[in-house]
Design a protein around this motif. Structure first.
Motif, PDB file in Angstrom:
ATOM      1  N   TYR A 198       0.806  -1.223   0.000  1.00 24.83           N
ATOM      2  CA  TYR A 198       0.000   0.000   0.000  1.00 24.83           C
ATOM      3  C   TYR A 198       0.843   1.280   0.000  1.00 24.83           C
ATOM      4  CZ  TYR A 198      -3.217   3.529   1.944  1.00 24.83           C
ATOM      5  OH  TYR A 198      -3.955   4.659   2.166  1.00 24.83           O
ATOM      6  N   GLY A 199       1.929   1.284   0.764  1.00 23.74           N
ATOM      7  CA  GLY A 199       2.631   2.523   1.096  1.00 23.74           C
ATOM      8  C   GLY A 199       3.118   3.332  -0.091  1.00 23.74           C
ATOM      9  N   LEU A 200       3.845   2.705  -1.028  1.00 26.07           N
ATOM     10  CA  LEU A 200       4.427   3.466  -2.131  1.00 26.07           C
ATOM     11  C   LEU A 200       3.358   4.067  -3.038  1.00 26.07           C
ATOM     12  CD1 LEU A 200       6.675   4.557  -3.864  1.00 26.07           C
ATOM     13  CD2 LEU A 200       7.021   2.256  -4.802  1.00 26.07           C
ATOM     14  N   PRO A 201       2.379   3.299  -3.552  1.00 25.29           N
ATOM     15  CA  PRO A 201       1.366   3.942  -4.393  1.00 25.29           C
ATOM     16  C   PRO A 201       0.522   4.965  -3.643  1.00 25.29           C
ATOM     17  CG  PRO A 201       0.862   1.605  -4.074  1.00 25.29           C
ATOM     18  CD  PRO A 201       2.231   1.828  -3.556  1.00 25.29           C
ATOM     19  N   ALA A 202       0.250   4.733  -2.361  1.00 28.31           N
ATOM     20  CA  ALA A 202      -0.490   5.724  -1.580  1.00 28.31           C
ATOM     21  C   ALA A 202       0.298   7.015  -1.461  1.00 28.31           C
ATOM     22  CB  ALA A 202      -0.826   5.177  -0.195  1.00 28.31           C
ATOM     23  N   ALA A 203       1.619   6.901  -1.298  1.00 30.64           N
ATOM     24  CA  ALA A 203       2.475   8.093  -1.241  1.00 30.64           C
ATOM     25  C   ALA A 203       2.428   8.858  -2.553  1.00 30.64           C
ATOM     26  CB  ALA A 203       3.905   7.689  -0.909  1.00 30.64           C
ATOM     27  N   ILE A 204       2.419   8.136  -3.665  1.00 32.67           N
ATOM     28  CA  ILE A 204       2.323   8.782  -4.976  1.00 32.67           C
ATOM     29  C   ILE A 204       1.007   9.544  -5.084  1.00 32.67           C
ATOM     30  CG2 ILE A 204       2.071   8.318  -7.455  1.00 32.67           C
ATOM     31  CD1 ILE A 204       4.049   5.963  -7.025  1.00 32.67           C
ATOM     32  N   GLY A 205      -0.089   8.897  -4.683  1.00 33.28           N
ATOM     33  CA  GLY A 205      -1.379   9.576  -4.717  1.00 33.28           C
ATOM     34  C   GLY A 205      -1.398  10.816  -3.845  1.00 33.28           C
ATOM     35  N   ALA A 206      -0.805  10.729  -2.657  1.00 32.95           N
ATOM     36  CA  ALA A 206      -0.776  11.877  -1.746  1.00 32.95           C
ATOM     37  C   ALA A 206       0.032  13.029  -2.322  1.00 32.95           C
ATOM     38  CB  ALA A 206      -0.193  11.446  -0.399  1.00 32.95           C
ATOM     39  N   LYS A 207       1.175  12.707  -2.919  1.00 34.37           N
ATOM     40  CA  LYS A 207       2.021  13.764  -3.489  1.00 34.37           C
ATOM     41  C   LYS A 207       1.326  14.454  -4.654  1.00 34.37           C
ATOM     42  CE  LYS A 207       5.864  16.126  -3.541  1.00 34.37           C
ATOM     43  NZ  LYS A 207       6.203  17.023  -2.417  1.00 34.37           N
ATOM     44  N   LEU A 208       0.565  13.700  -5.440  1.00 32.27           N
ATOM     45  CA  LEU A 208      -0.203  14.304  -6.524  1.00 32.27           C
ATOM     46  C   LEU A 208      -1.304  15.206  -5.976  1.00 32.27           C
ATOM     47  CD1 LEU A 208      -0.472  11.160  -8.802  1.00 32.27           C
ATOM     48  CD2 LEU A 208       0.746  13.266  -9.388  1.00 32.27           C
ATOM     49  N   ALA A 209      -1.890  14.804  -4.854  1.00 26.67           N
ATOM     50  CA  ALA A 209      -2.969  15.591  -4.262  1.00 26.67           C
ATOM     51  C   ALA A 209      -2.462  16.837  -3.567  1.00 26.67           C
ATOM     52  CB  ALA A 209      -3.752  14.729  -3.271  1.00 26.67           C
ATOM     53  N   ALA A 210      -1.253  16.786  -3.010  1.00 29.43           N
ATOM     54  CA  ALA A 210      -0.698  17.927  -2.273  1.00 29.43           C
ATOM     55  C   ALA A 210       0.768  18.103  -2.631  1.00 29.43           C
ATOM     56  CB  ALA A 210      -0.863  17.716  -0.768  1.00 29.43           C
ATOM     57  N   PRO A 211       1.049  18.568  -3.853  1.00 32.29           N
ATOM     58  CA  PRO A 211       2.451  18.681  -4.281  1.00 32.29           C
ATOM     59  C   PRO A 211       3.273  19.649  -3.438  1.00 32.29           C
ATOM     60  CG  PRO A 211       0.966  19.742  -5.859  1.00 32.29           C
ATOM     61  CD  PRO A 211       0.105  18.991  -4.895  1.00 32.29           C
ATOM     62  N   GLU A 212       2.585  20.542  -2.714  1.00 30.33           N
ATOM     63  CA  GLU A 212       3.295  21.532  -1.912  1.00 30.33           C
ATOM     64  C   GLU A 212       3.772  20.971  -0.576  1.00 30.33           C
ATOM     65  OE1 GLU A 212      -0.798  21.411  -0.323  1.00 30.33           O
ATOM     66  OE2 GLU A 212       0.092  21.316  -2.324  1.00 30.33           O
ATOM     67  N   ARG A 213       3.286  19.792  -0.179  1.00 30.50           N
ATOM     68  CA  ARG A 213       3.678  19.218   1.101  1.00 30.50           C
ATOM     69  C   ARG A 213       4.719  18.122   0.904  1.00 30.50           C
ATOM     70  NH1 ARG A 213      -1.434  17.500   4.679  1.00 30.50           N
ATOM     71  NH2 ARG A 213       0.264  16.938   6.111  1.00 30.50           N
ATOM     72  N   PRO A 214       5.665  17.999   1.834  1.00 31.52           N
ATOM     73  CA  PRO A 214       6.598  16.873   1.751  1.00 31.52           C
ATOM     74  C   PRO A 214       5.870  15.569   2.027  1.00 31.52           C
ATOM     75  CG  PRO A 214       7.008  18.177   3.738  1.00 31.52           C
ATOM     76  CD  PRO A 214       5.961  18.892   2.967  1.00 31.52           C
ATOM     77  N   VAL A 215       6.160  14.556   1.222  1.00 29.96           N
ATOM     78  CA  VAL A 215       5.589  13.226   1.403  1.00 29.96           C
ATOM     79  C   VAL A 215       6.748  12.239   1.507  1.00 29.96           C
ATOM     80  CG1 VAL A 215       4.145  11.414   0.405  1.00 29.96           C
ATOM     81  CG2 VAL A 215       3.499  13.825   0.116  1.00 29.96           C
ATOM     82  N   VAL A 216       6.701  11.376   2.503  1.00 27.07           N
ATOM     83  CA  VAL A 216       7.739  10.368   2.723  1.00 27.07           C
ATOM     84  C   VAL A 216       7.061   9.014   2.839  1.00 27.07           C
ATOM     85  CG1 VAL A 216       9.515   9.526   4.304  1.00 27.07           C
ATOM     86  CG2 VAL A 216       9.300  11.986   3.867  1.00 27.07           C
ATOM     87  N   CYS A 217       7.608   8.018   2.167  1.00 26.13           N
ATOM     88  CA  CYS A 217       7.126   6.644   2.266  1.00 26.13           C
ATOM     89  C   CYS A 217       8.097   5.859   3.146  1.00 26.13           C
ATOM     90  CB  CYS A 217       7.031   6.019   0.874  1.00 26.13           C
ATOM     91  SG  CYS A 217       6.547   4.278   0.870  1.00 26.13           S
ATOM     92  N   LEU A 218       7.599   5.311   4.241  1.00 26.25           N
ATOM     93  CA  LEU A 218       8.431   4.559   5.188  1.00 26.25           C
ATOM     94  C   LEU A 218       7.821   3.169   5.354  1.00 26.25           C
ATOM     95  CD1 LEU A 218      10.651   4.234   7.335  1.00 26.25           C
ATOM     96  CD2 LEU A 218       9.149   5.420   8.955  1.00 26.25           C
ATOM     97  N   VAL A 219       8.467   2.151   4.782  1.00 30.37           N
ATOM     98  CA  VAL A 219       7.883   0.807   4.747  1.00 30.37           C
ATOM     99  C   VAL A 219       8.970  -0.245   4.926  1.00 30.37           C
ATOM    100  CG1 VAL A 219       5.957   1.496   3.262  1.00 30.37           C
ATOM    101  CG2 VAL A 219       8.082   0.677   2.231  1.00 30.37           C
ATOM    102  N   GLY A 220       8.529  -1.473   5.148  1.00 33.69           N
ATOM    103  CA  GLY A 220       9.445  -2.599   5.236  1.00 33.69           C
ATOM    104  C   GLY A 220       9.759  -3.176   3.867  1.00 33.69           C
TER     105      GLY A 220
END
Length: 560
Positions: free
Chosen positions: A444-466
């Motif tokens: 889930y983590g990586l694609p969800a991070a991509i979606g979040a960054k597209l939704a809020a390009p002005e905010r930093p987005v970090v994906c932290l997963v195993g």
């Protein structure tokens, strides 16, 4: 949700380039459906174009809707979920028939389990070809029935009007009921045919005001809360609609707030009354049992949050929920308050203030309430979190000291998330931690991070997963690179499926099938065109800083 009806270019510059061919002016069913979605403000869709779904793509450029092509439909539905949480609109997934649709269902099941809005659009066999076993392309026995077993509603429509109505109904349901994903299957001949609806039918409809609770129920809740001396609030995902009113209520009652993971950030987690999202900890259970009133807002109080603990308080349980049946599961309420938290929390505030002004007998007036000193219990919860997984706690604390306060953190069903980030990432606002604790899917983590960054390009987005979770969706690293996203991905490598390995040990099973051969993660990232950065615990802080400053997508590999 927005009622915006103005069509503009989508963020990221997706628009009709000079010299590009115009779309077919004929208004097909596909176009009518997309016009309807665009009217509600949806400017991004996720999916992979397929032979049968091409008509969905024809009007996108003209409508100003940006298609995000992932490398797997599972990534499309997870990406849509991440986008939805940050943007506040339903995520939209477009798939082709058969395998494309079925590939997306992990994301749909996630949205169902976590009560999130999502719309899946897919083509289906032409009218009259239902259930025909003739070897047609992407032939599937009954795709709508298969999806209906997973989502809130799945329907094979028979007209453009029916499809458009489903979208309008879904938007209203998302606003006034427990949000659940829907699926619309449109037969191929109807999808490509002229729409049988006027343009006016696709215009957004008013969604109405949030439903308040019956006055008698509010009065009973106010009485219970006003009489308490040590109230506590448990805020779930359904509390987020209350916005800042929830913090007002907590401060009025001097009530500590603990949240589920879906409710994380319901009040700023650095606020003096916040106990974070640590409902799984025995320290939290003990604290809740010590209170003389428990107000539960928008949570089913499920096993996936409690991890088996008992939180029954010494006094009444007051439950607020948009769905009455949700108030009756897992924890029996003394007072039921059915309604939308956006309306109910202001009702409770008004009732408590009016009662305090009137000086009701037995009431604990707001001015007489003692502000609780939560430092001891907060420190005890943090210490318990560190005891569960010291190394995961340490690396989370190191990372959280480095990332900006407004960061969106995307997690996964990884130990580093549910035994680390949920505790040590202090969310300033809702949907800052993207997670799915009930469905607990991997990848889930990586694609969800991509979606979040597209939704809020002005905010930093970090994906932290195993490492195990990341390997489920590593192909989406290419999606992030292609989109040019500034996205650090931190891979915590424990050599395989650490939780399942421990579960085997706990059951006296010799670990089997859980220790995984690892790729060269740094070189793998570089092969995708990302920046690969090796790290150790000693260099982690500096490496994460480098990743945050790196242009484009980066992958930090930390072996533990």
């Amino acid at each position: 949700m927005s009622n915006e009806n103005t069509v503009t270019a989508a963020p990221g510059g997706f628009e009709n380039p000079a010299g590009a061919a115009s779309s077919d002016p004929e208004r097909t069913t596909a176009r009518a459906v997309l016009e309807t979605l665009r009217g509600y403000g949806i400017d991004t869709v996720f999916g992979i174009p397929g032979t049968h779904s091409l008509e969905f793509y024809r009007p996108l450029r003209e409508l100003g809707i940006r298609p995000i092509t992932t490398r797997h439909e599972q990534g499309a539905s997870y990406g849509a979920d991440g986008w939805s949480q940050v943007r506040g609109l339903p995520g939209v997934v477009i798939t082709t028939s058969g395998p494309g649709l079925l590939n997306s269902l992990s994301g749909a099941a996630t949205a169902y389990a976590e009560s999130r809005p999502m719309i899946l659009l897919s083509p289906g066999r032409p009218v009259g070809h239902d259930f025909r076993d003739i070897g047609s392309l992407h032939e599937t026995k009954n795709p709508s029935a298969a999806v209906n077993a997973i989502v809130g509603v799945s329907r094979r429509v028979t007209s453009a009007a029916e499809a458009v109505t489903m979208i309008h109904d879904a938007m209203r349901d998302f606003a006034h009921s427990r949000p659940r994903p829907i699926h619309i299957e449109i037969p191929l001949d109807i999808l490509e045919a002229p729409a049988d609806v006027p343009e006016s039918a696709t215009a957004p409809r008013p969604l109405g005001e949030p439903a308040p609770a019956p006055e008698a129920d509010v009065a009973a809740a106010v009485e219970a809360l006003a009489a308490s001396e040590r109230p506590v609030i448990l805020a779930g995902g359904g509390s987020l609609a209350a916005g800042e009113h929830l913090l007002e209520l907590a401060e009025l009652l001097e009530a500590p707030v603990i949240t589920t993971t879906n409710g994380k950030g319901a009040i700023p987690e650095k606020h003096r009354l916040s106990l974070g999202a640590d409902l799984r900890l025995s320290t939290a259970h003990e604290f809740l049992r010590s209170r003389d009133a428990l107000l539960v807002i928008g949570s089913k109080v499920g096993e996936a949050e409690l991890w088996g603990g008992d939180i029954t308080p010494q006094g009444p349980v007051v439950r607020v929920d948009i769905m009455r049946d949700q108030m009756l599961c897992n924890l029996t309420p003394d007072v039921e308050v059915p309604g939308n938290s956006a309306a109910v929390v202001p009702q409770l505030l008004a009732g408590l203030r009016a009662r305090a002004d009137a000086g009701g007998p037995g009431d604990v007036a707001p001015s007489a309430r003692t502000a609780p000193d939560l430092r001891e219990v907060f420190d005890a919860m943090d210490e318990e979190g560190r005891t569960w997984a010291p190394e995961l706690a340490a690396l989370n604390e190191t990372i959280m000291d480095v990332v900006p306060d407004d960061t969106i953190l995307a997690g996964d069903s990884s130990q580093v998330t549910y035994m680390g980030s949920t505790t040590f990432f202090r969310a300033p606002v809702p949907h800052s931690l993207l997670y799915m604790g009930t469905y607990a899917t991997l990848g889930y983590g990586l694609p969800a991070a991509i979606g979040a960054k597209l939704a809020a390009p002005e905010r930093p987005v970090v994906c932290l997963v195993g490492d195990g979770a990341l390997m489920f969706s590593i192909q989406e690293l290419m999606t992030a690179v292609e989109l040019g996203l500034d996205l650090p991905v931190i891979c915590v490598d424990n050599g395989g499926y650490g939780e399942i390995r421990q579960n085997m040990v706990d059951r006296s099973i010799q670990p089997l099938g859980v220790d995984l051969v690892q790729p060269d993660w740094v070189r793998l990232a570089e092969g995708f065109g990302a920046t690969g950065l090796p790290a150790t615990m000693d260099t982690l802080a500096d490496t994460v800083r480098t990743a945050l400053e790196t242009k484009g997508t980066s992958l930090v590999h930390l072996k533990i």
